[in-house]
Design a protein around this motif. Structure first.
Motif, PDB file in Angstrom:
ATOM      1  N   CYS A 184     -81.351  37.722  21.325  1.00 27.48           N
ATOM      2  CA  CYS A 184     -81.373  37.497  22.773  1.00 27.48           C
ATOM      3  C   CYS A 184     -80.624  38.607  23.498  1.00 27.48           C
ATOM      4  CB  CYS A 184     -80.745  36.145  23.118  1.00 27.48           C
ATOM      5  SG  CYS A 184     -79.022  35.969  22.623  1.00 27.48           S
ATOM      6  N   VAL A 185     -80.957  38.764  24.762  1.00 26.72           N
ATOM      7  CA  VAL A 185     -80.218  39.646  25.673  1.00 26.72           C
ATOM      8  C   VAL A 185     -79.573  38.712  26.697  1.00 26.72           C
ATOM      9  CG1 VAL A 185     -80.348  41.568  27.295  1.00 26.72           C
ATOM     10  CG2 VAL A 185     -81.888  41.504  25.311  1.00 26.72           C
ATOM     11  N   PRO A 186     -78.300  38.360  26.521  1.00 26.66           N
ATOM     12  CA  PRO A 186     -77.715  37.263  27.303  1.00 26.66           C
ATOM     13  C   PRO A 186     -77.302  37.617  28.727  1.00 26.66           C
ATOM     14  CG  PRO A 186     -76.091  38.147  25.801  1.00 26.66           C
ATOM     15  CD  PRO A 186     -77.374  38.853  25.488  1.00 26.66           C
ATOM     16  N   LYS A 187     -77.136  38.896  29.012  1.00 28.66           N
ATOM     17  CA  LYS A 187     -76.719  39.295  30.357  1.00 28.66           C
ATOM     18  C   LYS A 187     -77.782  40.208  30.954  1.00 28.66           C
ATOM     19  CE  LYS A 187     -72.730  40.964  32.989  1.00 28.66           C
ATOM     20  NZ  LYS A 187     -71.310  41.356  32.914  1.00 28.66           N
ATOM     21  N   TYR A 188     -78.232  39.858  32.176  1.00 25.90           N
ATOM     22  CA  TYR A 188     -79.327  40.581  32.810  1.00 25.90           C
ATOM     23  C   TYR A 188     -80.484  40.720  31.805  1.00 25.90           C
ATOM     24  CZ  TYR A 188     -75.612  41.741  36.165  1.00 25.90           C
ATOM     25  OH  TYR A 188     -74.578  41.689  37.076  1.00 25.90           O
ATOM     26  N   PRO A 192     -86.352  38.979  32.539  1.00 27.76           N
ATOM     27  CA  PRO A 192     -86.092  38.224  33.780  1.00 27.76           C
ATOM     28  C   PRO A 192     -84.885  38.691  34.583  1.00 27.76           C
ATOM     29  CG  PRO A 192     -86.539  36.726  31.956  1.00 27.76           C
ATOM     30  CD  PRO A 192     -86.351  38.085  31.366  1.00 27.76           C
ATOM     31  N   GLY A 193     -83.860  39.229  33.883  1.00 26.75           N
ATOM     32  CA  GLY A 193     -82.664  39.659  34.588  1.00 26.75           C
ATOM     33  C   GLY A 193     -81.657  38.555  34.800  1.00 26.75           C
ATOM     34  N   ASP A 194     -81.906  37.379  34.209  1.00 25.89           N
ATOM     35  CA  ASP A 194     -80.956  36.269  34.328  1.00 25.89           C
ATOM     36  C   ASP A 194     -79.800  36.454  33.348  1.00 25.89           C
ATOM     37  OD1 ASP A 194     -82.528  34.834  36.235  1.00 25.89           O
ATOM     38  OD2 ASP A 194     -83.842  34.177  34.615  1.00 25.89           O
ATOM     39  N   THR A 195     -78.707  35.752  33.608  1.00 22.84           N
ATOM     40  CA  THR A 195     -77.546  35.763  32.728  1.00 22.84           C
ATOM     41  C   THR A 195     -77.267  34.346  32.254  1.00 22.84           C
ATOM     42  OG1 THR A 195     -76.571  37.709  33.796  1.00 22.84           O
ATOM     43  CG2 THR A 195     -75.063  36.264  32.596  1.00 22.84           C
ATOM     44  N   TYR A 196     -76.979  34.186  30.954  1.00 28.15           N
ATOM     45  CA  TYR A 196     -76.749  32.860  30.392  1.00 28.15           C
ATOM     46  C   TYR A 196     -75.554  32.194  31.079  1.00 28.15           C
ATOM     47  CZ  TYR A 196     -79.856  34.071  26.456  1.00 28.15           C
ATOM     48  OH  TYR A 196     -80.926  34.426  25.669  1.00 28.15           O
ATOM     49  N   SER A 197     -75.707  30.940  31.421  1.00 31.77           N
ATOM     50  CA  SER A 197     -74.625  30.182  32.050  1.00 31.77           C
ATOM     51  C   SER A 197     -73.527  29.885  31.042  1.00 31.77           C
ATOM     52  CB  SER A 197     -75.168  28.865  32.607  1.00 31.77           C
ATOM     53  OG  SER A 197     -75.563  28.003  31.548  1.00 31.77           O
ATOM     54  N   ASP A 198     -72.347  29.530  31.548  1.00 34.02           N
ATOM     55  CA  ASP A 198     -71.235  29.154  30.662  1.00 34.02           C
ATOM     56  C   ASP A 198     -71.629  27.985  29.761  1.00 34.02           C
ATOM     57  OD1 ASP A 198     -69.843  31.098  32.002  1.00 34.02           O
ATOM     58  OD2 ASP A 198     -68.374  29.744  32.920  1.00 34.02           O
ATOM     59  N   GLU A 199     -72.339  27.015  30.322  1.00 28.02           N
ATOM     60  CA  GLU A 199     -72.751  25.860  29.520  1.00 28.02           C
ATOM     61  C   GLU A 199     -73.675  26.287  28.382  1.00 28.02           C
ATOM     62  OE1 GLU A 199     -75.181  21.600  29.847  1.00 28.02           O
ATOM     63  OE2 GLU A 199     -74.980  22.891  31.619  1.00 28.02           O
ATOM     64  N   THR A 200     -74.608  27.198  28.670  1.00 29.15           N
ATOM     65  CA  THR A 200     -75.514  27.682  27.626  1.00 29.15           C
ATOM     66  C   THR A 200     -74.745  28.396  26.531  1.00 29.15           C
ATOM     67  OG1 THR A 200     -77.402  27.876  29.122  1.00 29.15           O
ATOM     68  CG2 THR A 200     -77.433  29.249  27.152  1.00 29.15           C
ATOM     69  N   VAL A 201     -73.797  29.251  26.900  1.00 28.44           N
ATOM     70  CA  VAL A 201     -73.005  29.973  25.902  1.00 28.44           C
ATOM     71  C   VAL A 201     -72.222  28.986  25.039  1.00 28.44           C
ATOM     72  CG1 VAL A 201     -71.128  31.629  25.550  1.00 28.44           C
ATOM     73  CG2 VAL A 201     -72.837  32.047  27.330  1.00 28.44           C
ATOM     74  N   ARG A 233     -72.287  41.162  44.587  1.00 21.07           N
ATOM     75  CA  ARG A 233     -72.649  40.162  43.589  1.00 21.07           C
ATOM     76  C   ARG A 233     -72.806  40.811  42.218  1.00 21.07           C
ATOM     77  NH1 ARG A 233     -77.304  40.872  46.911  1.00 21.07           N
ATOM     78  NH2 ARG A 233     -79.245  41.277  45.782  1.00 21.07           N
ATOM     79  N   GLN A 234     -72.166  40.224  41.246  1.00 27.79           N
ATOM     80  CA  GLN A 234     -72.281  40.623  39.855  1.00 27.79           C
ATOM     81  C   GLN A 234     -72.280  39.374  38.991  1.00 27.79           C
ATOM     82  OE1 GLN A 234     -69.170  43.354  38.691  1.00 27.79           O
ATOM     83  NE2 GLN A 234     -69.909  45.010  40.000  1.00 27.79           N
ATOM     84  N   ASP A 235     -73.110  39.359  37.965  1.00 27.41           N
ATOM     85  CA  ASP A 235     -73.108  38.238  37.028  1.00 27.41           C
ATOM     86  C   ASP A 235     -71.959  38.394  36.043  1.00 27.41           C
ATOM     87  OD1 ASP A 235     -75.430  37.623  38.326  1.00 27.41           O
ATOM     88  OD2 ASP A 235     -76.721  37.684  36.549  1.00 27.41           O
ATOM     89  N   GLU A 236     -71.420  37.267  35.613  1.00 31.16           N
ATOM     90  CA  GLU A 236     -70.392  37.252  34.574  1.00 31.16           C
ATOM     91  C   GLU A 236     -70.913  36.458  33.385  1.00 31.16           C
ATOM     92  OE1 GLU A 236     -67.648  38.971  34.554  1.00 31.16           O
ATOM     93  OE2 GLU A 236     -67.964  39.728  36.598  1.00 31.16           O
ATOM     94  N   LEU A 237     -70.608  36.938  32.189  1.00 28.76           N
ATOM     95  CA  LEU A 237     -71.058  36.292  30.962  1.00 28.76           C
ATOM     96  C   LEU A 237     -69.855  35.829  30.158  1.00 28.76           C
ATOM     97  CD1 LEU A 237     -73.398  35.652  28.920  1.00 28.76           C
ATOM     98  CD2 LEU A 237     -72.970  37.937  27.958  1.00 28.76           C
ATOM     99  N   LEU A 238     -69.844  34.561  29.801  1.00 31.44           N
ATOM    100  CA  LEU A 238     -68.754  34.019  28.995  1.00 31.44           C
ATOM    101  C   LEU A 238     -68.753  34.703  27.630  1.00 31.44           C
ATOM    102  CD1 LEU A 238     -66.530  31.797  29.030  1.00 31.44           C
ATOM    103  CD2 LEU A 238     -68.221  30.259  28.006  1.00 31.44           C
ATOM    104  N   GLU A 239     -67.575  35.094  27.155  1.00 29.21           N
ATOM    105  CA  GLU A 239     -67.453  35.809  25.878  1.00 29.21           C
ATOM    106  C   GLU A 239     -67.718  34.838  24.720  1.00 29.21           C
ATOM    107  OE1 GLU A 239     -66.745  37.182  22.515  1.00 29.21           O
ATOM    108  OE2 GLU A 239     -64.848  36.191  23.053  1.00 29.21           O
ATOM    109  N   ILE A 240     -68.722  35.136  23.908  1.00 24.57           N
ATOM    110  CA  ILE A 240     -69.205  34.159  22.927  1.00 24.57           C
ATOM    111  C   ILE A 240     -68.407  34.122  21.626  1.00 24.57           C
ATOM    112  CG2 ILE A 240     -70.912  35.665  21.828  1.00 24.57           C
ATOM    113  CD1 ILE A 240     -72.766  33.133  21.768  1.00 24.57           C
TER     114      ILE A 240
END
Length: 430
Positions: A184-188, A192-201, A233-240
Motif C-alpha cells: 500500500c501507499v498510505p500517504k497521498y 487517489p491521493g488519500d491518506t490513511y486515517s489514524d483508525e485505519t492505521v 493544509r497537509q495530511d498527517e499519517l500515524l506512524e505504524i
C-alpha cells in the motif's frame, strides 16, 4: 447544471455532433503531451542542481563517526543517512537500513527473499501451494507487477477516503493463512491521493493474521510530498511501527521510503524501516548480495539537507512548482464536469496523482481517444491487479511533468473525451 442522464436522446445526439466537431479540431492541433507517469518536470530537476556541488575533490569524505565513504564497510548505511531517512518517516535511525536509489528495489528483494528463504524461519513461499496478497484498489501498478512476477494471487480491496476497506482486510487476513502480505501507499496514496486515517492505521497494526509470516509492505513514498504548506493544509499519517509495537505485532511491517522525487529521480537514496528481527534478516542477505551501497551519495544527501527541516524547506520549493499543475487540472474538471453526472475526481493535498472515475465501461475508450488526439495517459486498468478494472472506470492523471499551461490544455482535451465517450455510453454505443 443538467446531468447528461437527464438529456433526451435527441439532445444527446445533438451534443454528440458538437463534441465530435470539437474533437476533430483538437486533433488538428497536433498535441504531444504526456501525463502517464509521475515524473518530476525539468524545472524540478533544474531547481536542485546545486545538489551536485555539495561534494567536490576538496570535501571531507568522512562521516561523523570517521567512516571513509569512498571505501568498503558500513553495509546498511551511514548513521547520518539512517537518521535523515528515519526522521522523514518518523522512526528511529536504529530501525532503518539505507540501500540504493529505489525503494521499489528493496520491496522486490523483500518479496524475493520471502519466496526463496521464508520470513523469520517460516516456510519459503515457493514451497506453498498458494500465496495471496491484498491489493488496495485503485492502487500502484508497480506493486501489482511485483506480485504478478512472483505468481502471487492478488485480491482487490476497495479503497475509501480513510484507507482500504478494513472489515474486508481483517476478515481475509485472519481467516486465510495463504494471505501473506498487503502492499500500500498510505500517504497521498497512488492514485487517489488519500491518506490513511489514524483508525485505519491502528486497525492494520492490530491485525491478527492467520499466517505468522504476514507482512504489510508500507510504501511511504510521499511522506513529505505536500502541495501546500503547514498553515494551509497537509495530511498527517500515524506512524505504524510504533502502533505495531503497542499492538504486539512488532515484526508485521516493512516500511519503504526514498528521495527519488526529493532530489534526482534516478539518483536518490532509499531505505527500509522495520523491527530489529526483520532488519537482522535483511542484513544477513545483504552480506551475500552486495559489498555495500553508494555511501558517497548518502553523504551528499546528508550534507545537502542537514536535517528534516532542510528536507521540508526543499519540498516547499517542489510544492511551488507542482501545485499550479494540480490546480490547473482541478480547475478545468470543476468548471467543465461538475454536475454532469459523468465523472468524479479526487482533490489531494499532496503526492503525484489525481484519480478520476468515469462512468462504468468508459475508461478505456476515454484513454484511447486522448491518445489519438495527442495526450498520453496511464493505461486504463493499470491501477488494478492484472490490469483489469472490473468496471472500466478509473483513470490516473499525473500532472507533474507538463507545464501548468500544458496541463490545462491536456485537461481540456481530456474533458472533451470524457464528454464524448459518456454521450456514446448513454446512447448505447459502448
Amino acid at each position: 447544471m443538467k446531468a447528461y442522464q437527464e438529456f433526451s436522446r435527441e439532445e444527446l445526439l445533438e451534443l454528440k455532433s458538437e463534441l465530435e466537431m470539437a474533437y476533430e479540431n483538437a486533433k488538428s492541433m497536433g498535441l504531444k503531451l504526456d501525463m502517464s507517469r509521475g515524473k518530476p518536470a525539468f524545472s524540478q530537476l533544474d531547481m536542485e542542481m546545486d545538489f551536485m556541488d555539495v561534494l567536490d575533490s576538496e570535501s571531507s569524505m568522512k562521516t561523523q563517526d570517521g567512516v571513509d565513504v569512498r571505501n568498503y564497510g558500513v553495509l546498511d548505511g551511514i548513521y547520518e543517512a539512517k537518521k535523515l531517512m528515519g526522521d522523514i518517516i518518523g522512526v528511529s535511525a536504529d530501525n532503518v537500513i539505507v540501500c540504493g536509489n529505489a525503494s521499489l528495489t528493496i520491496m522486490y528483494d523483500t518479496v524475493s527473499r520471502s519466496m526463496t528463504h521464508g520470513v523469520l524461519g517460516s516456510t519459503p513461499w515457493c514451497r506453498l501451494d498458494k500465496v495471496k496478497f491484498l491489493c488496495p484498489v485503485p492502487g500502484y501498478d508497480r506493486h501489482f507487477s511485483i506480485s504478478k512476477h512472483f505468481g502471487i494471487e492478488m485480491i482487490n480491496i476497495p479503497m475509501t477516503p480513510e484507507g482500504p476497506d478494513m472489515d474486508m482486510v481483517e476478515e481475509l487476513v485472519s481467516g486465510d493463512a495463504a494471505v501473506k502480505g498487503s502492499g500500500c501507499v498510505p500517504k497521498y496514496s497512488t492514485p487517489p491521493g488519500d491518506t490513511y486515517s489514524d483508525e485505519t492505521v491502528r486497525r492494520l497494526a492490530a491485525l491478527k493474521p492467520a499466517a505468522e509470516d504476514f507482512r504489510i509492505y508500507w510504501d511511504n513514498a510521499y511522506a513529505v510530498h505536500h502541495l501546500y504548506d503547514e498553515s494551509e493544509r497537509q495530511d498527517e499519517l500515524l506512524e505504524i511501527l510504533g502502533e505495531c509495537g503497542k499492538a504486539g505485532n512488532p515484526d508485521m511491517v516493512y516500511e519503504f521510503c526514498s528521495t527519488s522525487k526529493v532530489t534526482f529521480a534516478g539518483a536518490g537514496i532509499a531505505a527500509v524501516a522495520s523491527s530489529k528481527a526483520n532488519l537482522d534478516e535483511i542484513r544477513r542477505t545483504m552480506t551475500i548480495q552486495t559489498i555495500g551501497y553508494d555511501k558517497v551519495n548518502q553523504l551528499r544527501h546528508v550534507r545537502y539537507f542537514k536535517d528534516l527541516n532542510g528536507i521540508k524547506a526543499h519540498m516547499m520549493k517542489h510544492a511551488a512548482l507542482m501545485r499550479p499543475k494540480f490546480e490547473a487540472v482541478l480547475k478545468v474538471l470543476d468548471e467543465e464536469l461538475s454536475g454532469l453526472g459523468i465523472g468524479s475526481w479526487t482533490k489531494p493535498n499532496g503526492g503525484y496523482f489525481i484519480s478520476f472515475d468515469a462512468m462504468e465501461g468508459c475508461a478505456k475508450a476515454i484513454v484511447a481517444k486522448c491518445k489519438e488526439a495527442g495526450v498520453t495517459l496511464t493505461g486504463a486498468g493499470a491501477t488494478y491487479p492484472y490490469g483489469i478494472d472490473p468496471v472500466d472506470s478509473n483513470i490516473r492523471i499525473a500532472p507533474s511533468f507538463p507545464t501548468p499551461e500544458e496541463m490545462a490544455q491536456a485537461t481540456d482535451l481530456f474533458v472533451l473525451c470524457v464528454k464524448l465517450v459518456s454521450v456514446d455510453k448513454l446512447l448505447g454505443n459502448i
